[in-house]
Structures are given as C-alpha cells and as structure tokens.
Enzyme design. Structure first.
Site, PDB file in Angstrom:
ATOM      1  N   VAL A   1       0.841  -1.198   0.000  1.00 13.77           N
ATOM      2  CA  VAL A   1       0.000   0.000   0.000  1.00 13.77           C
ATOM      3  C   VAL A   1       0.875   1.247   0.000  1.00 13.77           C
ATOM      4  O   VAL A   1       0.644   2.212  -0.722  1.00 13.77           O
ATOM      5  CB  VAL A   1      -0.913   0.015   1.247  1.00 13.77           C
ATOM      6  CG1 VAL A   1      -1.646   1.337   1.346  1.00 13.77           C
ATOM      7  CG2 VAL A   1      -1.879  -1.144   1.187  1.00 13.77           C
ATOM      8  N   ALA A   2       1.930   1.182   0.814  1.00 15.62           N
ATOM      9  CA  ALA A   2       2.803   2.346   0.945  1.00 15.62           C
ATOM     10  C   ALA A   2       3.479   2.687  -0.377  1.00 15.62           C
ATOM     11  O   ALA A   2       3.669   3.843  -0.719  1.00 15.62           O
ATOM     12  CB  ALA A   2       3.852   2.071   2.008  1.00 15.62           C
TER      13      ALA A   2
ATOM     14  N   ILE B   1       2.531   2.225  -3.418  1.00 19.50           N
ATOM     15  CA  ILE B   1       1.733   2.558  -4.594  1.00 19.50           C
ATOM     16  C   ILE B   1       1.099   3.938  -4.466  1.00 19.50           C
ATOM     17  O   ILE B   1       0.350   4.183  -3.524  1.00 19.50           O
ATOM     18  CB  ILE B   1       0.635   1.488  -4.785  1.00 19.50           C
ATOM     19  CG1 ILE B   1       1.301   0.141  -5.041  1.00 19.50           C
ATOM     20  CG2 ILE B   1      -0.283   1.859  -5.934  1.00 19.50           C
ATOM     21  CD1 ILE B   1       0.372  -1.020  -4.944  1.00 19.50           C
TER      22      ILE B   1
ATOM     23  N   GLU C   1      -1.591   5.581  -5.090  1.00 19.58           N
ATOM     24  CA  GLU C   1      -2.939   5.307  -5.601  1.00 19.58           C
ATOM     25  C   GLU C   1      -3.593   6.516  -6.260  1.00 19.58           C
ATOM     26  O   GLU C   1      -4.320   6.390  -7.234  1.00 19.58           O
ATOM     27  CB  GLU C   1      -3.857   4.816  -4.475  1.00 19.58           C
ATOM     28  CG  GLU C   1      -3.574   3.428  -3.945  1.00 19.58           C
ATOM     29  CD  GLU C   1      -2.483   3.435  -2.888  1.00 19.58           C
ATOM     30  OE1 GLU C   1      -1.942   4.517  -2.600  1.00 19.58           O
ATOM     31  OE2 GLU C   1      -2.170   2.354  -2.350  1.00 19.58           O
TER      32      GLU C   1
ATOM     33  N   ASP D   1       1.026  31.751 -39.842  1.00 19.29           N
ATOM     34  CA  ASP D   1       0.596  32.498 -41.018  1.00 19.29           C
ATOM     35  C   ASP D   1       0.700  33.972 -40.698  1.00 19.29           C
ATOM     36  O   ASP D   1       0.579  34.357 -39.543  1.00 19.29           O
ATOM     37  CB  ASP D   1      -0.885  32.195 -41.306  1.00 19.29           C
ATOM     38  CG  ASP D   1      -1.048  30.872 -42.008  1.00 19.29           C
ATOM     39  OD1 ASP D   1      -0.116  30.459 -42.702  1.00 19.29           O
ATOM     40  OD2 ASP D   1      -2.129  30.259 -41.853  1.00 19.29           O
TER      41      ASP D   1
ATOM     42  N   ASN E   1      -2.251   8.111   1.719  1.00 25.43           N
ATOM     43  CA  ASN E   1      -2.081   8.170   0.263  1.00 25.43           C
ATOM     44  C   ASN E   1      -3.287   8.757  -0.448  1.00 25.43           C
ATOM     45  O   ASN E   1      -3.152   9.450  -1.445  1.00 25.43           O
ATOM     46  CB  ASN E   1      -1.828   6.767  -0.299  1.00 25.43           C
ATOM     47  CG  ASN E   1      -0.414   6.299   0.005  1.00 25.43           C
ATOM     48  OD1 ASN E   1       0.354   7.036   0.612  1.00 25.43           O
ATOM     49  ND2 ASN E   1      -0.084   5.101  -0.421  1.00 25.43           N
TER      50      ASN E   1
ATOM     51  N   ASP F   1      -2.642  13.108   1.215  1.00 29.08           N
ATOM     52  CA  ASP F   1      -1.707  13.423   0.140  1.00 29.08           C
ATOM     53  C   ASP F   1      -2.404  14.010  -1.076  1.00 29.08           C
ATOM     54  O   ASP F   1      -1.864  14.873  -1.753  1.00 29.08           O
ATOM     55  CB  ASP F   1      -0.975  12.152  -0.313  1.00 29.08           C
ATOM     56  CG  ASP F   1       0.312  11.982   0.467  1.00 29.08           C
ATOM     57  OD1 ASP F   1       0.547  12.802   1.368  1.00 29.08           O
ATOM     58  OD2 ASP F   1       1.067  11.050   0.154  1.00 29.08           O
TER      59      ASP F   1
END
Ligand code: ATP
Length: 879
Positions: A285-286, A288, A290, A332, A711, A715
C-alpha cells in the site's frame, strides 16, 4: 427516396421547401422533432458500471484487493476473523473507484464541451435569410450554401454549382476530387459515385462553390447507412499518462519484491507469518501512489478548460504536454500576426501613382471590383463589405469614388470564373460587359500575373509590354512591398467567346494597374514575439505574400532580426530536403509559399529535433497541420477540414493565443511534475519507515489502513491544489522542456529519494518516541507509537507540500498566494485531528488520542522538512 433522378425544382417540391427563401424557422423546428438531429450515432459512452469496474483493472489496485482477500482468509484460518482491516481496505478502494468514475465522467464532459465548441457549422437559408448554424440542426428541406473548405454537412441535391469539386474519399474511397454539376439528372440505377448532382455528408468541398437542398440527415445519410462509427474521436492517453502507467507498474513490481524480501526477513527473524503478511500488505500500500493517475487527469482537464477560456481549444489531449515543449512556432501572417483589416492606400498605373479620383484609378478599381466576390452593405450609418478582406478593401476603395459593386455586377454579367486559390495566387472572372464585349479579368500576385501579360493599358491605349515597362512595374511593386503593403495586380483581355480552361483564360493579358493595401500588425503580436524569443522559441512567419512585404512586417514585429534570413517558396522548391534541413534554422520568413511547402518546412525543422507548432486555415493546410507536432487551426477563418486536422483551435485566430497556450502548457507540465515529486517522496518515506523498522527488529510502525488514508486523503488534496498553482512568472524565461529529458530530469529522482528518506526517518523517530519512550505513558505503547508515526507522516507531508510549490523560498512566493493550497492544508489538518481525537474514527484507524506533549513532538518533527528544504533552496539559489 432517390433524388438524383429528380430536377432540383422537383426535389424542392417533394421536400416542401422554397429554393428562394428556404424553410421557415417554424417548419425547421418542427422537422428537427420529426427527423432528429443531424448527427451520426457515435460510440455509446461507457456505462457507469463498466467504468466502475474498469477502475479495478489497475495493476496496483489489483494487488491491494488480493492482499485484502488473503489477509481476511488468513485471519479466518487463524480463528480470529478480522473483518475490520479488509472492510476498510475495500471501502477505501471502492471510494477511490467512485472518485475515479466521477473524475472520468467529468473529464469526458469537459472534453465533450470542447468538442462542441469546435463542432462543424453549416450556412443555411431560412426565412429568406442566410445564417450560420450548427450542422446538427440541419433538417431535410434546408437550403445550404457550400464553399471551398466546407464539410458537406448532410446528403443534398445540388441547386447550383460553380466549378464545384468535392472529395468523397471518406465515403467512396475514391481519392480524386469529383466534379459536381447541379444541372444533370440521372437514371434511377446510377451508382452512388456517378451521381454528380448529389453531394454526400462527410465529403469535403475542395474547389468552387454551390448550393443544395438537404435530402437526408444524420443516420439517414449514405454515410450513416454504411458506417455507424465513423468520425468518432477517441481520446488517447497522453505520453505522460502512458509513462506514468508504466512507472506505476514498475513501482508495483518493486513493491512486490520488497514485500517478499520483508516477508522472508521477518520469517528468518522468527516473527509470526500472519503479522509479516500484514506488514507486507502495508508495504505494498505504501509503495503505490494510488491517487496519482486521477490527479494527473484532473490537472490536465483543469488546464484544458483554462486554455479554452483563453481562446485555445485543445482537440487532442496530448497537445497540452507537447505545447510546453514547442521550440518553433510557424505562423501564417495574414490575420494571425496581422489584423486582416486591409485598406487600399495606393493605386498605380504604368505611368505611376494615381489619385483615387483619376480616370486611371477608376478603371483599375472597376476591374478589381468585377473580379471580386465581396458584397457591399450600405446602411444609413456606414458602408461595410462582407467577403474576403483583400477583396473587401478593393470594393470599399471603389465605393469611395462612386463605383457601386452591385450595379457593376448587374450591368456586366459574370459568365464564368476561376476562383482564387493560394497555389495559383490568381483569380479570374469572365464578364459580358455593358458594351457587349466579353472581358476576362484577372487579379492576383503581381509577380505571377505579370508573367501572363503581353500588353499594358495606359490612358486608353494598349501597347506591348516591353522589358523596360516590366521593370518599371516591378519597381512600383517592390516600393509598395517595402512599405509592408500587400500588392495585387489587375489585368484583362477582350475575347469573342468564353475561353475554355485556365491556361487559355489566363494568358495574353493586358496589364492595367497595381493596387496596394495595408494590413496593420496585431497590437499584441509584437509582445508575443518577444516573449517567444525569451522563452527559447523561434517565431517564424509563413505567408503567401510577397517576400518584401513579408520581411517589412516581420521586421516590424521583431520576428526578423540580426542574421535572420527570408526565403521564397520557389527557392524551397529548388532545394533538396537535405539542404533545406541543414539551413532551415537560418530562416525566419517564408514568403510566397503554397500549403505544400508547409509540410516540407515542418519536416525540416523536426529533422533538427525541433517541436513545431504550425498554423493553418485552408483545405490544403491539413497535411501540414497533421505533420506538425501541434497543428493550430484558425477558429474564425479556418475551414472545417483544417479544424478537423488540428490539435488545437485558436478561436480568435491570434498568434498571441498560441504563445499563451505554450505558457499554460509549460505551467501544467510543471505542476504535474510537482505533484509527482510530492506524492512519490511521500511513498518513499512510507516504504523506508517500514523497511527500517523491520531491519531494526521493531513491529511495523504503520498499518495498511493508515497508509491508505495518507495516500488517498492527506496526500491527494494538497497534490490537487498544487495543480492549480499559478504558473510561475518566469516560466517563459526558461528554455523549452525537451521531450527527451522526461519527467524525472534535473535530479528529481535524487530529490525524491532524499526527501523520502527525511520523511521516513521523522516518522520512524516518532514511532520510537511513542513505542519505546512512551511519551506521557500509555497502556498500549505500540498503538501510541503507530499513532505518532501516522500523525508525523501525515503532517510532515502537509508541511512538505509547501516546499513543492516553487523552487524559490515559500516566504518569497508568499504562503497565501495559492489559497486553494492553504485551504487543502487546513482541511487535511482538521481531518487528521478528527481521526486521532474522535473515538469511532480512532478505533477504525487503530490510533489513540495524543496528549499535548505528544502533539508538540509531532508538530516539531513534522516541521523539519520545511527547514531542511528551505535551507537547500537557499544554497541552490545562491549558486
Ligand atoms: P498568409 O499566408 O500570410 O495568411 P495569405 O494566406 O493571405 O497570407 P494568400 O491568400 O495565399 O496569402 O495570398 C497570396 C497572394 O495572392 C497575395 O499576396 C495576393 O497578391 C494574392 N491574393 C490574395 N487574395 C487574393 C484574391 N482574393 N484575389 C486575387 N489575388 C489574391
């Protein structure tokens, strides 16, 4: 119903419409209910359920789910069924998926809205008035007007056709354009491709013009019958999203390996396998991030809406990133760098400059008004012209000396015409004059037209055009061009019959005069050019105009400076691709180019590792727009074809808009980089905390649910608020971001590791303080340690997010200069306190309330990243 075997009058009768005034608005309103909108059914949007489950396809989420299931099964086997952990993990994963779906739907909606902004339009006659409406509102019976560059919006029976040529390749695969003819009728069984009196939806008008009665719309068109899914634009992932997806995979695999290592290590240390398994799950978990994919999508879609507000409509998402890397902008001239508001200032005959009121000027302006498609609009207040700015300028100048275009047209009937095209740079009409003579009148670029003249007209006399006279005319031309004027030559010839074909019509002409017109530069273009140059971007002018005119304006705008050179299309044609590529960097003005040259110019710049933005408006510009890294179509003057080929549409046709889009693109890239930096340093911190604890023989200092909380909640909010950080003011003083260096350039990996290490050691210190030294005493010192580690991890991240905002000191840019960020800090701090202090929440997250002493320790530790990074910034910025 087959319309190709009906005359246009009969078609009108069958469809109950009037050829002269079209449908009434009321009738059109009724028919739209009856027939539905004129759209092809597109791919059905994916259902919510599908989208929801698609969120679990993510590799990282899959690992989490498996971990949750395994932990549940093991706890069952061990006889103390632990529901709390798996339920929380699942709840958080489901919440995350719901957020993902919401996000995806929102992004889809905003892209859809953008698509509508760039949706095709049709010119339609209703209630006797011509107006431009969205193509989707067309109904059978509508009378539409077709012009070069238009998409044919529906199947329709032609009413009129003037040199009308149509590209039907989307429907028939036939790559040559087909000549169409309104006058013909065909037998019932004539195959589709041979029905020249019908135009089909999705074809492109490549030449000429015409009008037609709509016979079928939407799914009732030929293309609707065969291909239900044609023209559906999928939105591909941007290169960055792809890179992040693969980074995510690598992180997932690394996490698995670390888990395995920890598991083995723990087992060797003699710890219970179930505990070790749960620790490994925490680690996975840490590791990744997410929230990252969702955050990147949010940032891109926020950026895209911001750009749309500034007149840059992004059609293809990857363009946002590419924009930030642009090194060359090819623009142009007419309308993009200039105002496209032409005013005639000079008229020359062979004898020299003529006063507008003179007989000579009158003659030249009369011919210029006959060979002209603009129309005058006279109201009590003012006289205006509608049509092409170049042609408007001529009829307005003529009007000033009493020449009325409408009257002229009435008395000198147009028999046929060869429309202007930017490759020939000429336009011709054949008129039956009042005197009963037939005149072929040609106007166009002097250098081209003069080569088709054999005589000249002066003071009522026609004489052979000697080299001497040619030199004089060329001198007038270049004198005007040096003053930045656009110059058109006018010539004619008298014939007894209408000549056949372009070559015969545009030859042996009698030169009559030159018309010079000014088109002032756009006010904001000069500043935009200078911003480009500071930003390491080369602005380049591409124009169909004369080289001298082009250089005069390029110098005025600052595009041409110092050693910059100009080159013409003819010179490019004489060069090989290789030598063009070798010398391309020397040129900043490309004059008298045709759209075909544009592709070579783009490729030559790309060969030298440039990222090229190119503007375009015409049908023939589509290949160049596709070849360019960022094709920019004109929203106002652009054809449907150009818009469809482009990555971005400039709704105000303005060069300055490209420059501000580049600025925006750079800002988005920078902000995404900040978010990645922030989130990954947090993940590294988490991994190191757990890893170090295991090595030191301590229990896992953080639980899976706590890590998921950090996460996904504490975060994510600051990361999103970093996405709305205003682009730093000096962003356009830096060189373009090279696409090769990638996201992690400039020591980002090192910074992430260092900051991760810092945050990790702080969380570990907090854990040890709580667990070993038992600040304040607690019956359950392990939970206290975990609570303190959790609090420090969350809070230090929140403080650390201030570091991420800029390379400069936070005191310099101002804490409150991004209020959304301050708000996210406050919200997250409240949430964190709630989790720790409210009992039901504390139970779920397995934390205990902290006493003041413990809180003080947490706050002091959490503040350390600010001190360290601020010191670092000071050292770096002093270098
Ligand atoms: P830019 O490429 O800068 O946008 P442009 O596309 O307006 O310029 P063209 O329209 O290709 O350039 O015009 C090229 C030349 O053709 C002009 O310099 C002028 O001499 C001539 N020209 C332009 N419009 C017409 C017209 N309506 N009839 C005849 N000649 C024209």
């Amino acid at each position: 119903m087959n319309y190709h075997n009906l005359s246009s009058q009969d078609t009108a009768k069958v469809l109950h419409t009037s050829i002269d005034s079209g449908l009434t608005n009321k009738e059109a309103g009724k028919r739209i209910h009856e027939y539905g909108e004129n759209v092809l059914e597109s791919k059905k949007n994916k259902s919510i359920v599908y989208k929801f489950f698609a969120q679990f396809k993510d590799f990282m989420i899959a690992i989490l789910i498996i971990a949750a299931i395994v932990s549940f099964v093991i706890s069952l086997l061990e006889g103390h069924a632990d529901f709390v952990d798996p339920i929380i993990i699942f709840t958080i994963i489901i919440l995350n998926a719901v957020l993902g779906v919401l996000q995806e739907t929102k992004a889809e909606k905003s892209l859809e809205a953008l698509k509508n902004m760039s949706a095709p339009t049709a010119t339609v006659l209703r209630d006797g008035n011509q107006s431009v409406i969205a193509s989707k509102d067309l109904v059978p019976g509508d009378i539409i007007h077709l012009e070069t560059g238009h998409f044919v919006p529906a199947d329709a029976r032609l009413l009129t056709s003037i040199n009308l040529r149509v590209d039907e390749s989307a429907l028939t695969g036939e790559s040559h354009a087909i000549d169409k003819n309104a006058e013909k009728t065909y037998a019932e069984e004539t195959p589709l491709a041979d029905r020249k009196n019908i135009v089909y939806a999705t074809s492109i008008v490549t030449y000429g013009r015409g009008s037609a009665i709509v016979t079928g719309t939407g799914m009732h068109t030929e293309v609707g019958h065969i291909a239900k899914l044609i023209m559906v634009d999928d939105t591909p992932d941007t290169p960055l999203q792809k890179r992040l997806a693969s980074t995510g995979k690598v992180l997932g695999i690394v996490a698995l390996l670390i888990c395995l290592a920890i598991f083995l290590l723990g087992t060797i240390q003699g710890r219970p396998p179930f505990d070790m398994f749960m620790t490994s799950v925490s680690l996975a978990v840490a590791a990744i991030p997410e929230g990252l994919p969702a955050i990147v999508t949010i940032m891109l879609s926020l950026g895209v809406s911001r750009m749309a507000k500034k007149n840059a409509v992004i059609r293809k998402l990857p363009a946002v990133e590419t924009l930030g890397s642009a090194t060359v902008i090819c623009s142009d001239k007419t309308g993009t760098l200039t105002q496209n508001k032409m005013t005639v200032t000079d008229v020359y005959s062979v004898s020299g400059r003529e006063a507008f009121e003179s007989k000579e000027a009158h003659h030249i302006l009369t011919l210029g008004s006959l060979c002209n498609d603009s129309t005058l609009k006279v109201t009590k207040k003012e006289i205006t012209a509608t049509g092409e700015p170049t042609e408007n300028a001529i009829i307005l100048a003529a009007c000033k000396v009493g020449i009325n275009k409408a009257k002229l047209d009435l008395n000198n009937k147009r028999l046929s015409e060869i429309p202007f095209d930017s490759s020939r740079k000429l336009m011709t009409t054949v008129n039956k004059m009042e005197s009963d003579n037939i005149y072929c009148i040609t106007k166009g670029a002097p250098d081209v037209l003069l080569s088709k003249c054999t005589h000249y007209y002066d003071k009522g006399k026609i004489s052979p055009l000697t080299n001497n006279k040619r030199a004089i005319i060329n001198k007038y031309n270049s004198d005007m061009a040096k003053r930045a004027l656009r110059v058109l030559a006018v010539a004619y010839k008298e014939t007894s019959t209408v000549p056949k074909g372009t070559a015969l019509t545009e030859s042996a002409l009698v030169f009559t005069g030159l018309i010079g017109m000014i088109d002032p530069p756009r006010e904001e273009a000069k500043e935009a050019v200078s911003i480009c140059k500071h930003a390491g971007i080369k602005p380049v002018m591409i124009t169909g105009d004369h080289i001298t005119t082009a250089c005069a304006i390029a110098k005025e705008l600052g595009i041409m400076e110092g050693h910059d050179k100009a080159i013409t299309g003819a010179e490019i044609s004489a060069m090989s691709d290789e030598s063009l590529g070798n010398n391309i960097d020397d040129y900043s003005v490309f004059a008298r180019v045709t759209p075909e040259h544009k592709v070579r110019i783009v490729k030559a710049f790309q060969k030298n590792d440039n990222v090229v933005a190119m503007t375009g408006d015409g049908v023939n510009d589509a290949p160049a727009l596709k070849t360019a890294d960022i094709g920019c179509a004109m929203g106002l003057s652009g054809t449907d074809v150009a818009k469809n080929a482009a990555d971005m549409i400039l709704t105000d046709d303005n060069f300055a808009t490209i420059v501000s889009a580049v600025q925006e693109g750079r800002g988005i890239y920078q902000n995404i980089r900040k978010a990645i930096h922030f989130l990954l340093s947090s993940n590294i911190g988490e991994i190191l905390t757990i890893f170090a604890a295991i090595l030191l023989g301590l229990p896992s200092p953080l639980l899976a649910v706590q890590l998921l909380w950090v996460n996904l909640v504490t975060d994510s909010l600051p990361a999103i608020s970093l996405g709305v950080e205003p682009a730093s003011k000096d962003i356009m003083n830096n060189k373009p971001i090279s696409p090769k260096t990638g996201m992690f350039a400039n020591g980002l990996v090192f910074k992430i590791l260092f900051e991760g290490l810092l945050i990790g050691s702080l969380a570990l210190t907090a854990f040890i303080l709580g667990y070993r030294y038992d600040l304040g005493g607690s019956p359950d010192s392990l939970t206290l340690g975990r609570t303190m580690a959790f609090a420090v991890l969350s809070l230090s991240q929140l403080f650390h997010s201030f570091n991420m905002r800029s390379d400069k000191s936070i005191l310099k840019i101002g804490i409150f200069s991004n209020m959304k960020h301050v708000l996210s800090f406050i919200v997250c701090s409240i949430l964190l306190s709630a989790v720790i202090m409210l009992e039901p929440l504390a139970n779920i997250f397995k934390v205990v309330p902290l006493n003041p002493k413990q809180w003080i320790a947490v706050i002091i530790l959490s503040f350390v990243p600010i001190l360290v990074v601020e010191a670092q910034k000071r050292v770096n910025n002093n270098h």
